[in-house]
Scaffold this active site. Structure first.
Site: not given
Lengths: 724, 266
Positions: B96, B217, B246
């Site tokens: 991320s 996701d 995620h």
């Protein structure tokens, strides 16, 4: 004489008497208050304090006060950070031998010690300084260090020759650690009188030969508690031979507690439709009788099995004569314990001396059996029944009315016909005297009783029996000289006439004294003496129906234990926003709560779409907790098993912070430092700890919530606040 | 500052290999998110784990609001750690926001990173007329108002009650861990994240990249993975994992570990 007359106060008593009075005070806060009265009282209090639990950061141990020199029982297991490896050279800045020396200086008289022993180094130094230790309880929920077997006990056994009590019920180790250690120190083993090996973290429990070895090494045991396996499919299961060897090796036993490890881990049992477990235990009635014969001093007996012992009635019948001192009995999966024919008492009902009886998973127990127990075990103060699916509210209610003179502690769990409402109905006869209670929060809709008022709730016990006329008081309800009659106004020899009506609202006692008045208007829903309530509730269910089920008025209820259990990964969002903790507001004295969501399993971060993360579940459970004026709270957060995480989430921290009256908060899991910092807003909060007392406790390295530094920073911030 | 930084961000160096590997977590979790992945790499790598300054396990006093206004400050921290450990070359796995930090770090030090593995990465979250970042302004506003509500409550001494589950489904998966941070830090950091736009610098990356994306996701569309592949300057591959969510290192660690091992060996 003008104005200034000095009344005689307690302070005018001679010191010796004052000292004796103060020494009888056990409540810590009262003692602390007494110590603040004046210097004399301070000295008297300090010199009579015999038990002390140290809370505080381990790095501050050099600041231990030296005024508690009379302490004989010392608990060091709760030092911060939880599970700290005390006195190991890596952990502290200060020299461990110096700290050990300080501890000895401060507490020279210690004979009983409870301590978190991460490894043997903790005890290595302490046992040297306290060779006079007699009772030791070791605590460890972390992984066992990679050391030769038995090393945990070497420092203790080497130095403390007077040891007579060892409690390992909270100490994770291997069963192979214990037997060799005991066998290598025959002098100590021969002196041991109390040995507690009842540890839920042992996956397999002690094997049969290990039990034999342990009891052979410790022939003088008076109290022996151990987790083992009775399932014959496992190697080393406990059967007839093992039981007999225990008895032969330790004839002086007065407390024997054998529990199957499966029973310790989960409350629910694996039974078939009939209530029997798949495999029978290899225990015969003849063996049981021999066991009872061999233990004449027995006062407490627990055989908590997960495998069937069938037709055990005949063995239990002799229990009363073979073990006349037996006061506490707990049995799991013993069937046929009470199968009365007509009015003849049989089986367990013949154990008149029992004060406490706990039965679990008795497949064939019926209402008639319950009634027989009520008639026969007439002195019971505590009765627990779990997993018995044939009993109904009728039988239980008759039992409680039969035992209404003595029964004060009842637990009803996992009995198909006894959800919350029925359980409470069954307890109506002792509504005004019961002090401790457990029920399941099963709000079954089948519990809409058609015959609610004026219906049959008791059995007409006159009809039960053809021969003996139970109406004659001489045969029944004899009040003997025990003095257990709390009311006291019925004199010992006088026999009171008792009659039972079919209408549930009437239990009349004629004669002096104990009179529940006639008529249902007196029979309000007040539970006058209920102090402690325990509830089991499946995950997703609401708490709000509790009052309506029958617990509306509990004016003195001060402590409540709620256990939420289940797998919320299969559940969708609950229909209500909140679980209903705020509904407990109607109990005005409620101040202590244990909220155990530890057996609620869910997703911490990885909930698939359509399901809730644990943060949302925590919010659901904790909303409204701020409304109650709790002063003490123990909270077990729900867990994500996949990642071994039991952690406080943001809404949980925020909601706990709303408990403005809280003084003590113990969270049995982990939490981020910034969540803990929320709690500083609670004005009187004094004692907070994260206690990961489950196995395996997270090693600090990988679980980054609440590292030692975070813990210290939080506690410093907590202690820095100034109280009014 | 070297030793203090290593302590403050809980830097750990484990494993017995020759090559260095950095495992960098995303916002809202901490290095323990890698605990089920780690065993796969210990034999062959020296693994470096650390916590972002906004992670729950880091003393919040270290979060300097004047400093961490953009991702560059986080890049500074990463590079300082690697310098303090004496690392001169390493492979990097970032989840991320750490994926973005890795990209920026590799631009600053072109020969430092042997490989970048980017899990759940996105150069910009907001949609543009010709770019599909995955989030509409309105959805992001919902996240912000939830965080602002928490922030205001926190400041006034009340309980922050909004959680990751309260925001729209599209944003939920991505932002649920954001709510694990302290409310003021969360608000601040989310502004940093949603305001950042790294599309312009992607071309400056010369390091080979492996872009790992979960197929389900909800927050990061598959098109972002292809965008990255075509715009990052080096030799790039895309791996689509057929799992949900995620946080593949939490929800499907074994599968992800296999993919990582393969990607690192190339």
């Amino acid at each position: 004489m003008t104005g200034t007359s000095y009344a005689t106060t307690i302070n005018d008593l001679p010191d010796v008497i004052l000292s004796t009075i103060i020494s009888t005070i056990s409540a810590v806060r009262s003692r602390n208050a007494a110590a603040l009265v004046c210097r004399k009282w301070l000295l008297l209090e300090r010199s009579t304090r015999t038990s002390l639990t140290l809370r505080g950061n381990a790095r501050d141990l050099f600041m231990i006060p030296s005024c508690f020199r009379s302490v004989t029982h010392l608990d060091l297991s709760l030092l911060s950070p939880w599970g700290h490896p005390l006195l190991s050279s890596s952990a502290t800045a200060a020299d461990p031998s110096l700290v050990a020396h300080l501890l000895h200086q401060a507490f020279p008289a210690v004979t009983s010690l409870t301590i978190y022993a991460r490894g043997p180094s903790t005890l290595q130094l302490l046992a040297l300084h306290w060779p006079q230790l007699k009772q030791v309880k070791l605590v460890r929920w972390h992984q066992r260090p990679q050391l030769p077997s038995g090393s945990d006990f070497t420092p203790l056994f080497d130095n403390c020759q007077g040891l007579n009590s060892l409690d390992l019920s909270s100490f994770y180790c291997w069963t192979e650690d214990i037997c060799p250690a005991l066998e290598s120190y025959p002098v100590i083993s021969a002196k041991l009188t109390h040995l507690n090996l009842l540890n839920p973290s042992l996956s397999e429990g002690f094997k049969a030969h290990e039990l034999g070895d342990v009891t052979r090494a410790c022939p003088n045991l008076k109290e022996f508690l151990v987790a083992c396996i009775f399932d014959p499919r496992y190697i080393g299961f406990v059967g007839d031979e093992t039981l007999l060897s225990i008895v032969t090796n330790c004839p002086k036993l007065c407390v024997l507690h054998l529990a199957d490890t499966a029973a310790m881990v989960s409350a629910r049992s694996n039974t078939n439709g009939e209530g029997f477990s798949p495999e029978d235990a290899r225990i015969t009635i003849a063996t049981l009788i021999e066991v009872f014969t061999g233990l004449p001093l027995l006062e407490e007996l627990v055989l908590d099995l997960c495998n069937n012992v069938r037709e055990s009635g005949p063995a239990l019948e002799v229990l009363n004569s073979k073990c006349p001192k037996l006061r506490l009995l707990k049995l799991g999966h013993f069937h046929g314990i009470c199968m009365p024919v007509e009015s003849k008492l049989d089986g367990i009902a013949l154990c008149q001396g029992l004060r406490s009886l706990s039965i679990r998973d008795v497949a064939d127990l019926t209402d008639f059996g319950l009634i027989a127990i009520g008639r026969g075990c007439s002195r019971l103060t505590k009765f627990e029944v779990q997993g018995c699916n044939k009993i109904t509210v009728k039988g239980l209610r008759t039992l409680t009315s039969l035992l209404h003179r003595t029964l004060v502690d009842v637990k009803i769990a996992f009995c198909k016909n006894l959800g919350a409402t029925s359980s409470l109905k069954a307890l109506e006869p002792i509504q005004h005297r019961i002090q401790q209670l457990h029920i399941d929060c099963v709000w079954a809709s089948e519990e809409q009783f058609e015959n609610l008022d004026g219906g049959e709730y008791n059995f007409d016990i006159y009809k039960l029996d053809d021969g003996c006329d139970l109406r004659r008081p001489a045969n029944f309800m004899k009040f003997d000289g025990d003095g257990t009659d709390y009311d006291g106004s019925c004199p010992k020899k006088k026999k009171c006439k008792v009659s039972y009506d079919l209408n549930f609202s009437d239990i009349q006692v004629n004669g002096n004294g104990i009179g529940y008045a006639n008529g249902s208007e007196q029979y309000g829903k007040t539970w006058d003496r209920l102090r402690y309530l325990s509830l089991w509730i499946p995950v997703g269910e609401l708490l709000t129906p509790l009052a309506a089920a029958g617990l509306e008025d509990c004016p003195y209820l001060e402590e409540i234990w709620i256990k939420v259990e289940g797998d919320c990964r299969h559940l969708s969002k609950p229909s209500e926003r909140d679980f209903g903790l705020s509904s407990l507001f109607l109990y005005p004295s409620l101040s202590k709560m244990h909220l155990d969501c530890g057996d609620t399993i869910g997703y911490a971060h990885t909930a698939p779409s359509g399901q809730m993360d644990l943060s949302l579940w925590e919010r659901f459970y904790l909303i409204g907790i701020g409304v109650l004026s709790l002063t003490e709270l123990d909270y077990w957060p729900p867990q994500d098993r996949d990642v071994n995480q039991r952690s406080l989430s943001l809404p949980a921290a925020g909601l706990l912070q709303e408990c403005r009256m809280l003084r003590k908060l113990f969270i049995h899991g982990t939490a981020h430092e910034h969540f803990m910092m929320f709690l500083l807003r609670i004005p009187n909060l004094r004692d907070v700890q994260l206690r990961e007392d489950y196995y395996p406790a997270p090693e600090n390295d990988m679980s980054t919530e609440m590292r030692a530094d975070s813990c210290s920073r939080f506690e410093d911030a907590l202690n820095r606040r100034i109280f009014d | 500052m070297g030793q203090t930084l290593l302590d403050a961000l809980n830097v750990r160096l484990v494993g017995s290999g020759k090559k260095f590997l950095v495992l960098a977590h995303g916002f809202g979790t901490d290095q323990s998110a890698w605990q089920r992945i780690l065993p796969y790499f210990l034999p062959n790598y020296k693994v470096i784990l650390y916590d972002l300054v906004c992670a729950g396990s880091v003393n919040p006093d270290y979060f300097d609001f004047r400093r961490y206004t953009s991702l560059d400050a986080y890049v500074d921290d990463l590079l300082r750690i690697l310098d303090a450990l004496g690392v001169d070359r390493c492979a990097y796995v970032g989840h991320s926001v750490s994926a973005m930090i890795g990209i920026l770090a590799s631009i600053r030090r072109p020969r430092f990173f042997s490989k970048l593995i980017l899990i759940g990465a996105s150069p910009r979250f907001l949609n543009d007329p010709d770019y599909h970042g995955g989030f509409e302004q309105a959805e992001i506003e919902k996240v912000f108002s939830a965080m602002e509500a928490n922030y205001e409550a926190w400041v006034s001494g009340f309980a922050p009650l909004a959680v990751g589950g309260d925001v729209p489904a599209a944003v939920r998966e991505f932002s649920r861990t954001l709510f694990n941070m302290r409310p003021d830090i969360t608000l601040f950091v989310s502004r940093t994240v949603f305001n950042s736009d790294l599309r312009g610098v992607l071309g400056l990356v010369r390091v080979p990249c492996c872009i790992i994306q979960t197929a389900k996701d909800v927050s990061v569309p598959a098109s972002v993975a292809t965008y990255l592949e075509s715009h990052l300057g080096g030799r790039n591959t895309v791996e689509m994992l057929n799992i949900e969510g995620h946080l593949p290192h939490l929800s499907a660690p074994a599968l992800l570990a296999q993919v990582l091992l393969r990607a690192l060996s190339r």
